[in-house]
Design a protein around this motif. Structure first.
Motif, PDB file in Angstrom:
ATOM      1  N   GLU A  79       0.856  -1.037   0.024  1.00  0.00           N
ATOM      2  CA  GLU A  79      -0.472   0.068   0.313  1.00  0.00           C
ATOM      3  C   GLU A  79       0.685   1.006   0.245  1.00  0.00           C
ATOM      4  N   ILE A 106       0.883  10.780   6.149  1.00  0.00           N
ATOM      5  CA  ILE A 106      -0.907  10.564   6.197  1.00  0.00           C
ATOM      6  C   ILE A 106      -1.431  11.652   6.849  1.00  0.00           C
ATOM      7  N   ASP A 107      -1.886  11.992   5.749  1.00  0.00           N
ATOM      8  CA  ASP A 107      -3.129  13.147   6.376  1.00  0.00           C
ATOM      9  C   ASP A 107      -3.862  12.890   7.908  1.00  0.00           C
ATOM     10  N   LYS A 111      -5.036   9.732   3.852  1.00  0.00           N
ATOM     11  CA  LYS A 111      -4.467   9.784   2.563  1.00  0.00           C
ATOM     12  C   LYS A 111      -2.998  10.394   2.663  1.00  0.00           C
ATOM     13  N   ASN A 113       0.333  12.044   2.248  1.00  0.00           N
ATOM     14  CA  ASN A 113       0.173  14.001   2.510  1.00  0.00           C
ATOM     15  C   ASN A 113       1.418  14.307   1.530  1.00  0.00           C
TER      16      ASN A 113
END
Length: 136
Positions: A79, A106-107, A111, A113
């Motif tokens: 991933e 990761i935001d 998601k 970032n």
């Protein structure tokens, strides 16, 4: 989330990365509560939850160590597009697992970032994270 992949028996990059993450959290001050620092093992056969907690505790107790089954680790690695080679050891015979050395941001929505290279220093990382945290 600030995510790193590695393993507790890593002789160089992983301890340096964890030290950098710890310094970043320290220098973020109150903003550090906005960051979930994660260290995901690429050696789940040896990195038990107890082993991870003991190892990571030497750097900063706010860093969360994650492990799982070989399949779970492989799935997460795919991933994130993380390279690791648990079955290929260094030609010298040393027990070294080759792996990606990036830090992944990761935001809050989960998601991707940003991607930070290994050579980013804690000061640069603090500046980048401050910008991104205050932008939300």
């Amino acid at each position: 989330m600030l995510v790193s992949f590695g393993y507790t028996n890593c002789p160089d990059i992983c301890p340096l990365t964890l030290h950098k993450m710890a310094n970043t959290l320290k220098h973020l001050g109150a903003l550090a509560t906005k960051v979930a620092p994660l260290f995901i093992t690429v050696d789940p056969a040896r990195d038990t939850p107890i082993q991870l907690a003991s190892y990571i505790g030497k750097f900063d107790p706010r860093i969360i160590g994650l492990t799982g089954t070989e399949q779970q680790i492989a799935s997460v690695a795919r991933e994130y597009h993380v390279y690791y080679s648990p079955s290929q050891h260094e030609k010298s015979g040393a027990d070294i697992i080759g792996h990606s050395t990036f830090l992944y941001l990761i935001d809050p929505a989960g998601k991707f970032n940003d991607l930070f290279p290994q050579d980013i220093d804690a000061g640069q990382l603090v500046a980048e994270l401050r910008k991104k945290i205050t932008a939300h």
